[in-house]
Scaffold this active site. Structure first.
Site, PDB file in Angstrom:
ATOM      1  N   GLY A   1       0.808  -1.215   0.000  1.00 47.30           N
ATOM      2  CA  GLY A   1       0.000   0.000   0.000  1.00 47.30           C
ATOM      3  C   GLY A   1       0.836   1.257   0.000  1.00 47.30           C
ATOM      4  O   GLY A   1       0.407   2.302   0.504  1.00 47.30           O
ATOM      5  N   SER A   2       2.057   1.186  -0.558  1.00 49.35           N
ATOM      6  CA  SER A   2       2.934   2.359  -0.696  1.00 49.35           C
ATOM      7  C   SER A   2       3.283   2.995   0.640  1.00 49.35           C
ATOM      8  O   SER A   2       3.577   4.192   0.695  1.00 49.35           O
ATOM      9  CB  SER A   2       2.298   3.403  -1.627  1.00 49.35           C
ATOM     10  OG  SER A   2       2.027   2.842  -2.892  1.00 49.35           O
TER      11      SER A   2
ATOM     12  N   SER B   1       5.012  -5.620  -2.467  1.00 50.03           N
ATOM     13  CA  SER B   1       5.139  -4.180  -2.663  1.00 50.03           C
ATOM     14  C   SER B   1       5.809  -3.559  -1.438  1.00 50.03           C
ATOM     15  O   SER B   1       6.899  -3.985  -1.055  1.00 50.03           O
ATOM     16  CB  SER B   1       3.764  -3.566  -2.955  1.00 50.03           C
ATOM     17  OG  SER B   1       3.895  -2.231  -3.379  1.00 50.03           O
TER      18      SER B   1
END
Length: 544
Positions: free
Chosen positions: A132-133, A215
């Site tokens: 989620g960055s 991520s």
């Protein structure tokens, strides 16, 4: 004395009651008893292949609000009686991307969820860190609830919440006042300690724990591999699409701390204590504002990431891997072929794409940036520019990690090329996070599920079966199935997951060589005017 005696009697009665009701769904943890439930179709509102046992929203850390904001995580307080863990805990404070500019979540967010098959076997453990960055996400996002993963891979699955954005991934030490440089990393470390201490009570093997993430979560996995205090808390690691080169330098931390104070409309001399007095929603909104309006994304300068702090994270992970100071565990790592396919649509003119590519890379290494850009044909074609973005953010630093780790420890590398026909037709291909549908075995939970369904469902099912088999083998045994050879720097054998899976030697070797001399450790090296304004100097390091 009477009060103390009454308290002891009440505690004994609570424990006796728990023992009376103890069964496979009632478990004693270090903080107290928890009771879970069986997840079935009617309860989950989604079809699942087999019932699983789950415990939702178990606290592992204390409330992070008030005086604890920006500080390292502390253990959750104990409770008496049996805590019913039927509902997910609150998400960490984060923006909701809508016209209302609302903020979701609470600062009392350090909870985790446990899922296991409905059997009594002692099973390997997976601890999952969501992506989620570093800004959004939660342990219980629809894709990540893990019902199918636990059932199909026969594991105990633990997904964790942790602080996000300015509250979790921004080093504010330059402002003055007591704080942790890495609140979110301390959350993740505390969660791992909780799992090591408690997971056996849920039927998990505390001697076989796999740390896994995608991520930003993949970057968290590689970062924790280089955190000395985390060593021994897990025994295998899976890092999917990790943007590990994006960790903050001192220059970035200082820049964004000042920017946050500015966006909060606080005096320039404001300290961390002043930010503790603010409403958390205002901090989240200010953090979003500076991310989108500061214009720094054009310089590959993200607002949020772990920070090299000479303490919890003593070295940049890329440097730690190069020096062999990472955890001695098997590693499965890889990226998707079209992580940044959105880059095809960012610029209309070829000259604009070339300038943008040089600007992005020069922030880290102004000297070697032109040679890298030339390896992509000057990044003037839309596809070449998108490939450059993909490699800068994900592939090039991941190859560097795989090279370093494989010199001493077992390593396997993959590339995910599989994409449904609709995504290929749109030019998006195997986008960022697309592999999660196959690994978690729940394509319907994907945000692009409408597109993934527009194709041959048999191919999708085959890919899911293949990837779950490989991931499961690694989690259970420490290595994938035998048709996936180890990665070594001499050959760089890489498993390609596509309609026809294959192993290839040294994919994109010309591109890799172009990145070999590029410095990835110190953002700001190519922006001396900004460093001067911040009163900082930087250092160029050879991290090849």
């Amino acid at each position: 004395m009477h009060a103390a005696d009454a308290h002891r009697r009440a505690r004994a009665a609570a424990e006796a009651a728990a023992n009376v009701w103890e069964d496979e769904l009632t478990v004693r943890t270090s903080s107290g008893w928890v009771r879970g439930t069986r997840e079935e179709d009617l309860r989950t509102d989604r079809p699942i292949s087999a019932p699983v046992r789950s415990w939702r929203g178990i606290p592992f850390g204390a409330d992070t609000s008030g005086a604890q904001r920006f500080r390292a995580a502390e253990k959750a307080p104990s409770w008496e009686g049996v805590r019913e863990c039927y509902d997910f805990g609150p998400v960490a404070p984060q923006p909701i991307y809508s016209w209302q500019d609302r903020v979701a979540g609470r600062e009392d967010c350090l909870h985790l969820d446990v899922v296991r098959p409905d059997n009594d076997e002692k099973l390997p453990v997976v601890v999952y860190i969501h992506g989620g960055s570093f800004i959004v996400g939660s342990s219980h996002m629809l894709m990540l609830r893990g019902f199918e993963l636990a059932a199909q891979m026969n594991v105990v699955y633990v997904s964790i919440n942790f602080r996000l954005g300015a509250l979790g991934y921004l080093d504010l030490r330059s402002l003055g006042g007591e704080c942790s440089a890495n609140p979110a990393v301390s959350d993740q470390l505390l969660a791992l300690q909780w799992v090591k201490e408690n997971i056996a009570a849920f039927g998990g093997d505390d001697g076989n724990i796999t740390l896994m993430g995608e991520s930003a979560g993949g970057a968290a996995v590689l970062t924790l591999m280089t955190v000395p205090r985390a060593h021994g808390l897990f025994h295998r690691a899976i890092a999917q699409s990790p943007p590990i080169g994006m960790l903050h330098s001192r220059a970035q931390s200082t820049f964004w701390a000042r920017e946050l104070v500015n966006r909060m409309a606080l005096p320039r001399a404001a300290s961390v204590d002043d930010l503790r007095e603010a409403e958390f929603g205002d901090i989240v909104r200010a953090g979003q504002s500076m991310m989108w309006r500061a214009g720094e994304l054009f310089h590959l300068n993200s607002c949020y990431a772990p920070t090299v702090d000479d303490d919890l994270i003593p070295l940049h992970p890329l440097e730690a891997f190069a020096q062999g100071k990472q955890a001695d565990v098997p590693l499965l790592v890889g990226t998707n072929s079209d992580e940044a396919s959105f880059g095809k649509f960012l610029y209309q003119r070829q000259s604009a794409r070339r300038r943008a590519a040089l600007r992005l890379l020069a922030s880290f290494d102004e000297v070697n940036a032109p040679a890298v850009v030339e390896a992509y044909g000057g990044a003037v074609a839309r596809q070449d520019f998108a490939h450059l973005l993909t490699d800068a953010l994900f592939w090039a630093p991941t190859v560097r990690v795989a090279d370093a780790h494989s010199r001493e420890h077992e390593t396997w590398m993959y590339r995910f090329d599989f994409a449904p026909a609709a995504l290929k037709w749109l030019g998006l291909g195997a986008m960022h996070s697309m592999e999660l549908s196959n690994i978690f075995g729940d394509p319907g939970a994907s945000r692009v599920s409408a597109l993934t369904r527009m194709g041959d469902s048999a191919l999708m099912d085959d890919m899911t079966q293949l990837m779950q088999s490989q991931w499961s083998s690694f989690i259970h045994t420490g290595r994938p199935n035998e048709n996936w050879p180890r990665y070594e720097p001499s050959q760089r054998k890489t498993m390609i997951f596509d309609s026809e899976p294959q192993v290839v030697d040294a994919p994109f070797e010309r591109r890799r060589q172009a990145w070999q001399n590029y410095h990835m450790l110190e953002w700001g090296s190519g922006r001396p005017e900004l460093l001067a304004a911040l009163g900082l100097e930087t250092r160029q390091q050879d991290n090849g």
